[in-house]
Design a protein around this motif. Sequence first.
Motif, PDB file in Angstrom:
ATOM      1  N   ASP A  72     133.754  11.182  53.890  1.00 56.74           N
ATOM      2  CA  ASP A  72     133.473  12.100  55.001  1.00 56.74           C
ATOM      3  C   ASP A  72     133.180  11.375  56.303  1.00 56.74           C
ATOM      4  N   TYR A  73     132.450  10.241  56.222  1.00 57.49           N
ATOM      5  CA  TYR A  73     132.062   9.530  57.447  1.00 57.49           C
ATOM      6  C   TYR A  73     132.094   8.019  57.233  1.00 57.49           C
ATOM      7  N   ALA A 114     123.588   7.815  57.143  1.00 59.69           N
ATOM      8  CA  ALA A 114     124.385   8.290  56.004  1.00 59.69           C
ATOM      9  C   ALA A 114     123.515   9.082  55.032  1.00 59.69           C
ATOM     10  N   SER A 123     127.510  15.670  54.106  1.00 57.95           N
ATOM     11  CA  SER A 123     128.374  14.604  53.616  1.00 57.95           C
ATOM     12  C   SER A 123     128.267  14.476  52.108  1.00 57.95           C
ATOM     13  N   SER A 126     129.745   8.784  52.237  1.00 58.08           N
ATOM     14  CA  SER A 126     129.817   8.069  53.509  1.00 58.08           C
ATOM     15  C   SER A 126     129.825   6.574  53.249  1.00 58.08           C
TER      16      SER A 126
END
Length: 331
Positions: A72-73, A114, A123, A126
């Motif tokens: 997601d990140y 995170a 999330s 991450s």
Amino acid sequence: MVIVFQTKPSILANGAVAGPLEKKSVFYSYFDSIVEDERWNQKTNEQGHSKMILEACEIVMKKADIKNTDVDYFLSGDLVNQMTPTNFAARDLAIPFIGLFSACATSISSIIVASLLTELGASQLSVAGASSQHNAIERQFRYPNYYGGQKPATAQWTVTAAGYALVGKHNPEYPSVVAATIGKVVDYGDTNPFHMGGAMAPAAFETITTHLKQRNQKFHDYDLIMTGDLGKIGLQILKTMFVQSGIKQDELQLLRDAGAEFYGEDQAFLAGASGAGCSAAVYYSYIIQQLKTGRFKRVLLCATGSLLSPLSFQQGESIPCTAHAIELTME
């Protein structure tokens, strides 16, 4: 500011890569990959820096058996102007990107963000961490490499290394982030870029003291408290500050520093290691491994960062510093 994570996000995978000189590190055997070329076979140091970040992140995803589209990140930063190596790595990773700058404390601030995203349910996975490349960083913050200036004994060696971790929902089989402390900016008026350990030690003292006080904990509640890159001299300054605050000498045996230990007793590296990749590579290799094997059950990792720039140094400004910490446990 201390944050307690109710959902206890876990570090599900980790990866650390390093350059050729880092074979001299006492943590060498814990790194996933060592490259023989400082530039990662690229044309410039900065391109090599970006390639190193990509390799570390790919190792993390391979260990977790996931693809970039599953993440997601991507949360990361480095010490080059505008964090361009990280930016270009983020371009190639094609993961939603949040660039972070806490100088050498980015190895921890990225994990904190995170963990917050995971706690909020924003999330599922991450990738977070930090990196540094010796040649690219040294020429920015100290003398140009080709100048050949003699460094004082207080100076530290910027490592070529990157360390990243995959943060996701709680899994009892993996180390978990149970709490974190976001540090203040502390400035004791130091203006010497060759004595970063001394400049950053007060920030580490502030953050660790705050964490222990607000968590109602003592040194002996941990198997290890490790700072990021204070180096040998900065670590001694930090220990002196704790003794003056009332901490007993025997408790300070639990306090270690990644930068002080990174190159062992090799005097060629003066006061030890530094760079955003120093703590990141040690934390997301050696420390995670010790937690997984059960040697450590609870650790406090505190990364420090000096928030200067080439311009602020040239203008005679002092060096403001910060430190961020995470508390990791293994069930």
